[in-house]
Design a protein around this motif. Sequence first.
Motif, PDB file in Angstrom:
ATOM      1  N   CYS A  11       0.827  -1.213   0.000  1.00  0.00           N
ATOM      2  CA  CYS A  11       0.000   0.000   0.000  1.00  0.00           C
ATOM      3  C   CYS A  11       0.857   1.256   0.000  1.00  0.00           C
ATOM      4  O   CYS A  11       0.364   2.350   0.303  1.00  0.00           O
ATOM      5  N   ALA A  12       2.143   1.116  -0.363  1.00  0.00           N
ATOM      6  CA  ALA A  12       3.075   2.247  -0.420  1.00  0.00           C
ATOM      7  C   ALA A  12       3.153   2.925   0.957  1.00  0.00           C
ATOM      8  O   ALA A  12       2.870   2.308   1.975  1.00  0.00           O
ATOM      9  N   SER A  13       3.553   4.179   0.982  1.00  0.00           N
ATOM     10  CA  SER A  13       3.703   4.901   2.247  1.00  0.00           C
ATOM     11  C   SER A  13       2.570   5.903   2.419  1.00  0.00           C
ATOM     12  O   SER A  13       1.824   6.202   1.479  1.00  0.00           O
ATOM     13  N   CYS A  14       2.453   6.452   3.624  1.00  0.00           N
ATOM     14  CA  CYS A  14       1.432   7.470   3.875  1.00  0.00           C
ATOM     15  C   CYS A  14       1.674   8.701   3.004  1.00  0.00           C
ATOM     16  O   CYS A  14       0.734   9.299   2.477  1.00  0.00           O
ATOM     17  N   THR A  15       2.947   9.074   2.818  1.00  0.00           N
ATOM     18  CA  THR A  15       3.265  10.246   2.008  1.00  0.00           C
ATOM     19  C   THR A  15       2.965   9.999   0.539  1.00  0.00           C
ATOM     20  O   THR A  15       2.439  10.875  -0.160  1.00  0.00           O
ATOM     21  N   THR A  16       3.291   8.811   0.046  1.00  0.00           N
ATOM     22  CA  THR A  16       2.963   8.480  -1.347  1.00  0.00           C
ATOM     23  C   THR A  16       1.462   8.557  -1.562  1.00  0.00           C
ATOM     24  O   THR A  16       0.985   9.085  -2.577  1.00  0.00           O
ATOM     25  N   ASN A  17       0.686   8.037  -0.610  1.00  0.00           N
ATOM     26  CA  ASN A  17      -0.768   8.118  -0.716  1.00  0.00           C
ATOM     27  C   ASN A  17      -1.266   9.554  -0.662  1.00  0.00           C
ATOM     28  O   ASN A  17      -2.313   9.876  -1.230  1.00  0.00           O
ATOM     29  N   ALA A  18      -0.534  10.421   0.013  1.00  0.00           N
ATOM     30  CA  ALA A  18      -0.950  11.822   0.120  1.00  0.00           C
ATOM     31  C   ALA A  18      -0.680  12.601  -1.158  1.00  0.00           C
ATOM     32  O   ALA A  18      -1.494  13.427  -1.580  1.00  0.00           O
ATOM     33  N   VAL A  19       0.464  12.362  -1.814  1.00  0.00           N
ATOM     34  CA  VAL A  19       0.843  13.213  -2.945  1.00  0.00           C
ATOM     35  C   VAL A  19       0.404  12.663  -4.297  1.00  0.00           C
ATOM     36  O   VAL A  19       0.105  13.435  -5.221  1.00  0.00           O
ATOM     37  N   VAL A  20       0.341  11.338  -4.450  1.00  0.00           N
ATOM     38  CA  VAL A  20       0.049  10.763  -5.761  1.00  0.00           C
ATOM     39  C   VAL A  20      -1.338  11.142  -6.279  1.00  0.00           C
ATOM     40  O   VAL A  20      -1.483  11.486  -7.459  1.00  0.00           O
ATOM     41  N   PRO A  21      -2.408  11.114  -5.451  1.00  0.00           N
ATOM     42  CA  PRO A  21      -3.710  11.540  -5.984  1.00  0.00           C
ATOM     43  C   PRO A  21      -3.716  12.975  -6.497  1.00  0.00           C
ATOM     44  O   PRO A  21      -4.306  13.262  -7.546  1.00  0.00           O
ATOM     45  N   ALA A  22      -3.062  13.881  -5.768  1.00  0.00           N
ATOM     46  CA  ALA A  22      -3.016  15.272  -6.212  1.00  0.00           C
ATOM     47  C   ALA A  22      -2.184  15.415  -7.486  1.00  0.00           C
ATOM     48  O   ALA A  22      -2.544  16.181  -8.395  1.00  0.00           O
ATOM     49  N   ILE A  23      -1.079  14.684  -7.563  1.00  0.00           N
ATOM     50  CA  ILE A  23      -0.266  14.706  -8.784  1.00  0.00           C
ATOM     51  C   ILE A  23      -1.068  14.184  -9.967  1.00  0.00           C
ATOM     52  O   ILE A  23      -1.027  14.754 -11.065  1.00  0.00           O
ATOM     53  N   LYS A  24      -1.821  13.115  -9.745  1.00  0.00           N
ATOM     54  CA  LYS A  24      -2.649  12.551 -10.809  1.00  0.00           C
ATOM     55  C   LYS A  24      -3.680  13.566 -11.298  1.00  0.00           C
ATOM     56  O   LYS A  24      -3.881  13.749 -12.517  1.00  0.00           O
ATOM     57  N   ALA A  25      -4.344  14.249 -10.372  1.00  0.00           N
ATOM     58  CA  ALA A  25      -5.346  15.251 -10.752  1.00  0.00           C
ATOM     59  C   ALA A  25      -4.715  16.392 -11.543  1.00  0.00           C
ATOM     60  O   ALA A  25      -5.287  16.860 -12.544  1.00  0.00           O
ATOM     61  N   MET A  26      -3.537  16.830 -11.123  1.00  0.00           N
ATOM     62  CA  MET A  26      -2.863  17.937 -11.808  1.00  0.00           C
ATOM     63  C   MET A  26      -2.311  17.497 -13.160  1.00  0.00           C
ATOM     64  O   MET A  26      -2.364  18.246 -14.145  1.00  0.00           O
ATOM     65  N   GLU A  27      -1.787  16.287 -13.233  1.00  0.00           N
ATOM     66  CA  GLU A  27      -1.274  15.775 -14.509  1.00  0.00           C
ATOM     67  C   GLU A  27      -2.394  15.645 -15.524  1.00  0.00           C
ATOM     68  O   GLU A  27      -2.238  16.031 -16.692  1.00  0.00           O
ATOM     69  N   ASP A  28      -3.533  15.140 -15.113  1.00  0.00           N
ATOM     70  CA  ASP A  28      -4.661  14.966 -16.020  1.00  0.00           C
ATOM     71  C   ASP A  28      -5.193  16.306 -16.522  1.00  0.00           C
ATOM     72  O   ASP A  28      -5.623  16.416 -17.673  1.00  0.00           O
ATOM     73  N   ALA A  29      -5.188  17.324 -15.661  1.00  0.00           N
ATOM     74  CA  ALA A  29      -5.779  18.617 -16.029  1.00  0.00           C
ATOM     75  C   ALA A  29      -4.802  19.542 -16.750  1.00  0.00           C
ATOM     76  O   ALA A  29      -5.191  20.242 -17.700  1.00  0.00           O
ATOM     77  N   PHE A  30      -3.543  19.558 -16.338  1.00  0.00           N
ATOM     78  CA  PHE A  30      -2.616  20.573 -16.842  1.00  0.00           C
ATOM     79  C   PHE A  30      -1.323  20.001 -17.419  1.00  0.00           C
ATOM     80  O   PHE A  30      -0.617  20.693 -18.149  1.00  0.00           O
ATOM     81  N   GLY A  31      -0.996  18.753 -17.100  1.00  0.00           N
ATOM     82  CA  GLY A  31       0.300  18.201 -17.468  1.00  0.00           C
ATOM     83  C   GLY A  31       1.382  18.727 -16.535  1.00  0.00           C
ATOM     84  O   GLY A  31       1.323  19.871 -16.085  1.00  0.00           O
ATOM     85  N   ILE A  32       2.371  17.895 -16.220  1.00  0.00           N
ATOM     86  CA  ILE A  32       3.450  18.285 -15.309  1.00  0.00           C
ATOM     87  C   ILE A  32       4.797  18.070 -15.992  1.00  0.00           C
ATOM     88  O   ILE A  32       5.065  16.993 -16.524  1.00  0.00           O
ATOM     89  N   ARG A  33       5.649  19.088 -15.974  1.00  0.00           N
ATOM     90  CA  ARG A  33       6.998  18.985 -16.527  1.00  0.00           C
ATOM     91  C   ARG A  33       7.978  18.458 -15.484  1.00  0.00           C
ATOM     92  O   ARG A  33       8.816  17.602 -15.776  1.00  0.00           O
ATOM     93  N   SER A  34       7.882  18.970 -14.283  1.00  0.00           N
ATOM     94  CA  SER A  34       8.760  18.538 -13.189  1.00  0.00           C
ATOM     95  C   SER A  34       8.147  19.022 -11.883  1.00  0.00           C
ATOM     96  O   SER A  34       7.189  19.805 -11.879  1.00  0.00           O
TER      97      SER A  34
END
Length: 477
Positions: free
Chosen positions: A284-307
């Motif tokens: 189930c990965a780590s607590c921090t991974t669970n905290a940041v990955v959903p937000a990264i996914k939402a931002m990647e889907d909407a705007f794309g992420i370079r870094s």
Amino acid sequence: MTQDHFSDWQHAQELAEAMIPIVGRLYRERDVTIRIHSRSLVNKSAIDVLRTHRFVRHIEGYELSIDDTSAILQAVAALDLGAATIDIGRLAVAYAASDEGLSVEEYVARELADATGENKLADVGGKDVVLYGFGRIGRLVARLLVEKAGSGNGLRLRAVVVRKGGENDLVKRASLFRRDSIHGHFNGSITIDEENSTIIANGNAIRFIYASDPSDVDYTAYGINDAILIDNTGRWRDREGLSQHLRPGVDKVVLTAPGKGDIPNIVHGVNHEGIDPAERILSCASCTTNAVVPAIKAMEDAFGIRSGHVETVHSFTNDQNLLDNYHKADRRGRSAPLNLVIVETGAASAIKKALPNLEATISGNAIRVPTPDVSMAVLNLNLKQATTRDEVFATLRQASLEGPLKRAIDFTSAADAVSTDFIGSRAATVVDGNALIVNDDNAILYLWYDNEFGYSTQVLRVIQQISGVEYPELPKS
């Protein structure tokens, strides 16, 4: 005017009190969980129900009317329902916005058709669960499993495996289960059967098996079969080590820490639907991974992420020292309650495992701080397109309401929110809307997360998914 306010409050409280037995019967008799914007009403008081209605203003912009949800709940209870999770808050908002001329009963019946009559979910029977270890995460997962027992046809916590700590071991473990300095008292009744090494929590008999090694246990000897074993010790993190748990009576093993090598790291809401049914060991990965990955996914889907870069401000944990003393890791030997401590983090590499198609490079670092629970991830993202604060605000707020991330992401617009406000949060991450900073193609997100309870809830969601007792969520997005 004062009397009008009080009369309104009494009316709302009366409706909330009337909702409680309906919610309880649906849960116990039909395995139906009633929610309001992803917040469960099961085992809640009238004040809790009213507080949940008021919380919706942070998401929808206005307070949800209990008159509306009460009518929706009455219509739900009248249906021939199978097991499901039903959000009456979302139903109430959608019904108010509809102009089809349907009655409440007609609208609810149509929206919940996938869980009624011939479409009811088939009873898959109960699924045994074993906890290997009974530390911070283990006890919280145990609380959640007991809470989710419902009619008894879902997940069943059958046993806990621990090393015997000495005299009165079971009594001391029961005491730690009953009372928690951060998360409060267990919601229910706990009794001890020392003769049979069993703790009974809200009628759930949990056998304590004393063993120093996985190979010492034959679970079938305790009537346990095809169980999911949750290893919350972190002692083994690779496939070879965790395979030791695949003993008679155990079907799958779930690790509550980042897995090494080829072990899949699962973040519920992001990649849980891609779990290979044949996979017997996962993380189930780590607590921090669970905290940041959903937000990264939402931002990647909407705007794309370079870094990007994630800086974690994390509460201290058991692997640090209370006072300065030897520790095998750098800096962690210094007193946790007295210092800010820079530590290594594997969050950046874990993000790649959970989001293998993400092209952006995300770096990471972590600072342990003198608080016992609730952490924050500061996510600094360079986007592929320019945007505005309002657009990012709306994107993350919507992700908390609709779509696959709605259970992982929560959202607050409270101007005075601080860390203790999020103790007990059941989301993997809570976006602080007021702290959001956006400059052209750069966005800085502030994400709160209860690194104990929120993570434990994510673990339970993964267990539900692989057990086959993940009930449909209605209404559909």
